[in-house]
Design an enzyme around this catalytic site. Structure first.
Site, PDB file in Angstrom:
ATOM      1  N   LEU A 157      87.454  52.371 -47.152  1.00  0.00           N
ATOM      2  CA  LEU A 157      87.441  52.119 -48.598  1.00  0.00           C
ATOM      3  C   LEU A 157      86.371  52.953 -49.292  1.00  0.00           C
ATOM      4  CD1 LEU A 157      84.785  50.190 -49.378  1.00  0.00           C
ATOM      5  CD2 LEU A 157      86.213  48.455 -48.364  1.00  0.00           C
ATOM      6  N   GLY A 257      80.709  70.344 -58.111  1.00  0.00           N
ATOM      7  CA  GLY A 257      79.696  69.604 -58.862  1.00  0.00           C
ATOM      8  C   GLY A 257      78.322  69.807 -58.262  1.00  0.00           C
ATOM      9  N   CYS A 264      77.252  56.742 -47.941  1.00  0.00           N
ATOM     10  CA  CYS A 264      78.063  57.083 -46.763  1.00  0.00           C
ATOM     11  C   CYS A 264      77.961  58.546 -46.347  1.00  0.00           C
ATOM     12  CB  CYS A 264      79.514  56.718 -47.019  1.00  0.00           C
ATOM     13  SG  CYS A 264      79.708  54.982 -47.416  1.00  0.00           S
ATOM     14  N   LYS A 324      78.512  58.007 -58.252  1.00  0.00           N
ATOM     15  CA  LYS A 324      79.823  58.376 -58.771  1.00  0.00           C
ATOM     16  C   LYS A 324      80.194  57.324 -59.821  1.00  0.00           C
ATOM     17  CE  LYS A 324      82.799  56.000 -55.505  1.00  0.00           C
ATOM     18  NZ  LYS A 324      83.921  56.144 -54.598  1.00  0.00           N
TER      19      LYS A 324
HETATM   20  C1  UGA Z   1      83.365  57.583 -48.809  1.00  0.00           C
HETATM   21  C2  UGA Z   1      84.798  57.880 -48.305  1.00  0.00           C
HETATM   22  O1  UGA Z   1      85.551  58.518 -49.358  1.00  0.00           O
HETATM   23  C3  UGA Z   1      85.495  56.580 -47.885  1.00  0.00           C
HETATM   24  O2  UGA Z   1      86.788  56.875 -47.367  1.00  0.00           O
HETATM   25  C4  UGA Z   1      84.640  55.886 -46.815  1.00  0.00           C
HETATM   26  O3  UGA Z   1      85.210  54.654 -46.425  1.00  0.00           O
HETATM   27  C5  UGA Z   1      83.245  55.622 -47.387  1.00  0.00           C
HETATM   28  O4  UGA Z   1      82.651  56.887 -47.791  1.00  0.00           O
HETATM   29  C6  UGA Z   1      82.415  54.975 -46.299  1.00  0.00           C
HETATM   30  O5  UGA Z   1      82.121  55.637 -45.310  1.00  0.00           O
HETATM   31  O6  UGA Z   1      82.160  53.774 -46.392  1.00  0.00           O
HETATM   32  P1  UGA Z   1      82.305  56.640 -51.089  1.00  0.00           P
HETATM   33  O7  UGA Z   1      80.995  57.037 -50.511  1.00  0.00           O
HETATM   34  O8  UGA Z   1      82.461  55.284 -51.677  1.00  0.00           O
HETATM   35  O9  UGA Z   1      83.470  56.769 -49.977  1.00  0.00           O
HETATM   36  O10 UGA Z   1      82.641  57.663 -52.264  1.00  0.00           O
HETATM   37  P2  UGA Z   1      83.524  58.968 -52.459  1.00  0.00           P
HETATM   38  O11 UGA Z   1      84.522  58.718 -53.510  1.00  0.00           O
HETATM   39  O12 UGA Z   1      84.017  59.498 -51.182  1.00  0.00           O
HETATM   40  O13 UGA Z   1      82.422  59.973 -53.047  1.00  0.00           O
HETATM   41  C7  UGA Z   1      81.297  60.406 -52.278  1.00  0.00           C
HETATM   42  C8  UGA Z   1      80.522  61.460 -53.009  1.00  0.00           C
HETATM   43  O14 UGA Z   1      81.261  62.690 -53.052  1.00  0.00           O
HETATM   44  C9  UGA Z   1      80.200  61.127 -54.476  1.00  0.00           C
HETATM   45  O15 UGA Z   1      78.866  61.462 -54.731  1.00  0.00           O
HETATM   46  C10 UGA Z   1      81.137  61.997 -55.264  1.00  0.00           C
HETATM   47  O16 UGA Z   1      80.607  62.350 -56.525  1.00  0.00           O
HETATM   48  C11 UGA Z   1      81.251  63.214 -54.365  1.00  0.00           C
HETATM   49  N1  UGA Z   1      82.503  63.984 -54.572  1.00  0.00           N
HETATM   50  C12 UGA Z   1      83.704  63.434 -54.261  1.00  0.00           C
HETATM   51  C13 UGA Z   1      82.444  65.285 -55.061  1.00  0.00           C
HETATM   52  O17 UGA Z   1      81.340  65.818 -55.341  1.00  0.00           O
HETATM   53  N2  UGA Z   1      83.611  65.978 -55.223  1.00  0.00           N
HETATM   54  C14 UGA Z   1      84.817  65.464 -54.931  1.00  0.00           C
HETATM   55  O18 UGA Z   1      85.840  66.170 -55.077  1.00  0.00           O
HETATM   56  C15 UGA Z   1      84.871  64.153 -54.434  1.00  0.00           C
END
Ligand code: UGA
Length: 436
Positions: A157, A257, A264, A324
Site C-alpha cells: 500500500l 522532481g 519507505c 507527498k
Molecule cells: C511506497 C510504495 O509505492 C508502496 O508500494 C509501498 O507499499 C510503500 O512504499 C511501503 O514500502 O510501505 P509510499 O512511500 O507511501 O509507498 O509513497 P509513494 O507514492 O511510492 O511515493 C514515494 C516517494 O516517491 C514520494 O516522495 C514521491 O513524491 C516520490 N515520487 C513518486 C516521485 O518523486 N516521482 C514519482 O513519479 C512517484
C-alpha cells in the site's frame, strides 16, 4: 469465510490492514503496546490521516468486527492468524533494525498454547531470511508442543491511498513453506478477489525490497533524464509521456522532481544495498539511484541560489512539507530537507502545508521557519515561492493574487505542479524540473 485475525502494531500498515480485513468480514483484534494510541482508537480517534480510514474503522468497530487492545495475550489467544506489522527502522549503516520484530516474536512465543495451530505472518518490510529467524525465535521461546508456521505477506500500500490500495491490490504475495498456512492465507484474501502469487518465504521477502527499489530506480532514471532535458531544452514531461506509453515501461513513477522521500523508499533502498552487500553481491546500481536522488535536491537549491544570488535574509515561501500529497506524514520528506537547507543558509522561510504543519512542528523538523495560515498567507512579501509537495489545492490558488502579494514574482516548482505557460503569462519567472 470469516476468520479470526490478530494484528500486532497499529501503524499505517497494521491499522489499515486491520480495518480492511474487518471490512471484508473477518474478526480482527489490533494490538499495540502504545497505550495512548490504543486509548485514542478506543475513543474512535484515528492517530494518522489517511483518506477513508476513519469511516472504515468506525464502521467496523460499530459492527463489532474490529477491536483494540494493548495485550498480546488477548490478541493472540483467540486468533487463527497473527500478523506482525511493527516498524523496521533503519540503522546508521542502512541495515534494518529488527529488534521490534524479535521482541514481538518472543511475546507471541510466550503466549502460544500447546496443540493450537497458529499462522504467524510477517507483514512488515524485512530483509530476506527474516522469516527463518522469526520461526527460530518462536521455537526457542515457546512451550514444547506448540505448532505454528511462519508466512511472509508483504504489503504494497501507498500512503495517501492506503485504503483503496489494500482493498484493490495489483497482487497479493503469500510466501509460505507450508500448504496448511498458505491455504489459510488464501482464505483470508478470498474476498479481495485479487491475483495471488504464492512463493516460498525468502522470495516473498525479496519481492518487497526489489519492488520498492525498482520504483525508486524509475524515479531516479527520469530525474537523470530531466537533467539532460534541462541541458538540451527538451521537456521531461513529454519524454515521460512518450516512453510511458510503451506498456512495457508504463507512465507511473516517471514524475521528475526534487527526489523521492518518505518512510519507505530511502530506508528500503538502503536496506536492499546492505542486504546485497551482506550476501556478497553488492548492488551498485542502487547506490547510483541514491546518489541521483540526493543530487536532485542539491541542484534545486543551487538553482534557487543562482537566481536569488544570496539566500541570506531573502524571504522564501515554501508550499509543502509532507513527503507527498494526501498524507500528514513528514518523515524523511524532501520538502522538509529543502526548508532546512534554506534555514541553514539564513533565508527567512515561511511554510504552509495543508496537513503536515502539526507533525513538522511536533517533531521539531522546521525550527526557525515561520508558519503561515494559508498558501496565500505564506507568499506575502516573498522574494521566491518554492513548491516542494504537489498538493492539488496549490494548483487551484489564484496566481494573480500570488503575484500581487509577492515581493518579486519568482516560482521554483520542485514537483512540476504548474503549467509553465499559465504562470509565465501572468508574469512569473518560473523554474521547474526538466522543463524549459
Ligand atoms: C511506497 C510504495 O509505492 C508502496 O508500494 C509501498 O507499499 C510503500 O512504499 C511501503 O514500502 O510501505 P509510499 O512511500 O507511501 O509507498 O509513497 P509513494 O507514492 O511510492 O511515493 C514515494 C516517494 O516517491 C514520494 O516522495 C514521491 O513524491 C516520490 N515520487 C513518486 C516521485 O518523486 N516521482 C514519482 O513519479 C512517484
Amino acid at each position: 469465510m470469516s476468520m479470526k485475525l490478530c494484528i500486532i502494531g497499529s501503524g499505517y500498515v497494521g491499522l489499515v490492514s486491520g480495518a480492511c480485513f474487518a471490512d471484508v468480514g473477518h474478526q480482527v483484534i489490533c494490538v499495540d503496546n502504545n497505550q495512548r494510541k490504543v486509548e485514542m482508537l478506543l475513543r474512535g480517534e484515528i492517530p494518522i490521516y489517511e483518506p477513508g480510514l476513519e469511516e472504515l474503522v468506525l464502521k467496523n468497530v460499530a459492527a463489532k468486527r474490529l477491536r483494540f487492545t494493548t495485550s498480546t495475550e488477548e490478541g493472540v489467544d483467540g486468533a487463527d492468524v497473527v500478523f506482525i506489522a511493527v516498524p523496521t527502522p533503519p540503522q546508521p549503516d542502512g541495515s534494518v533494525d529488527l529488534s521490534y520484530i524479535e521482541q514481538v516474536a518472543r511475546e507471541i512465543a510466550a503466549v502460544l498454547k500447546k496443540d493450537q495451530y497458529r499462522v504467524i505472518v510477517d507483514k512488515s518490510t524485512v530483509p530476506v531470511k527474516t522469516g527463518e529467524k522469526v520461526a527460530d525465535t518462536i521455537r526457542r521461546y515457546s512451550k514444547p508442543g506448540v505448532v505454528f508456521d511462519v508466512v511472509s505477506n508483504p504489503e504494497f500500500l501507498r500512503e495517501g491511498c492506503a485504503v483503496p490500495d489494500l482493498m484493490k491490490p495489483d497482487r497479493i504475495v503469500i510466501g509460505g513453506n507450508s500448504e496448511r498456512a498458505v491455504a489459510m492465507m488464501q482464505k483470508i484474501y478470498e474476498p479481495f478477489m485479487a491475483p495471488v502469487l504464492v512463493t516460498d518465504v525468502n522470495s516473498a521477502e525479496l519481492i518487497k525490497h526489489a519492488a520498492n527499489s525498482f520504483l525508486a530506480l524509475k524515479i531516479s532514471y527520469i530525474n537523470a533524464v530531466a537533467r539532460i532535458c534541462e541541458a538540451s531544452g527538451a521537456d521531461v514531461e513529454k519524454v515521460a509521456d512518450g516512453i510511458g506509453m510503451d506498456r512495457r515501461i508504463g507512465r507511473n513513477f516517471l514524475n521528475a522532481g526534487i527526489g523521492y522521500g518518505g518512510s519507505c523508499f530511502p530506508k528500503d533502498i538502503a536496506a536492499f544495498i546492505a542486504i546485497s552487500d551482506h550476501l556478497g553481491e553488492p548492488f551498485h546500481l542502487l547506490k547510483e539511484v541514491q546518489r541521483i536522488n540526493a543530487q536532485q535536491r542539491e541542484r534545486f537549491i543551487d538553482r534557487l541560489r543562482d537566481k536569488l544570488w544570496v539566500l541570506r535574509d531573502k524571504r522564501v515561501a515554501v508550499w509543502g512539507l509532507t513527503f507527498k500529497p494526501d498524507t500528514d506524514d513528514v518523515r524523511s520528506s524532501v520538502a522538509i530537507d529543502v526548508v532546512r537547507d534554506l534555514i541553514a543558509e539564513k533565508a527567512l522561510v515561511t511554510v504552509f502545508d495543508p496537513k503536515g504543519m502539526e507533525k513538522a512542528v511536533e517533531f521539531k523538523l522546521i525550527e526557525g521557519a515561520h508558519l503561515a495560515t494559508s498558501a496565500l498567507d505564506a507568499v506575502k512579501d516573498a522574494d521566491a515561492l518554492v513548491i516542494a509537495t504537489e498538493w492539488k489545492e496549490f494548483s487551484a490558488v489564484d496566481f494573480s493574487r500570488v503575484k500581487e502579494l509577492m515581493h518579486t514574482p519568482l516560482i521554483f516548482d520542485g514537483r512540476n505542479l504548474l503549467e509553465p505557460a499559465m504562470v509565465r503569462a501572468l508574469g512569473f519567472d518560473y523554474t521547474s524540473i526538466g522543463r524549459a
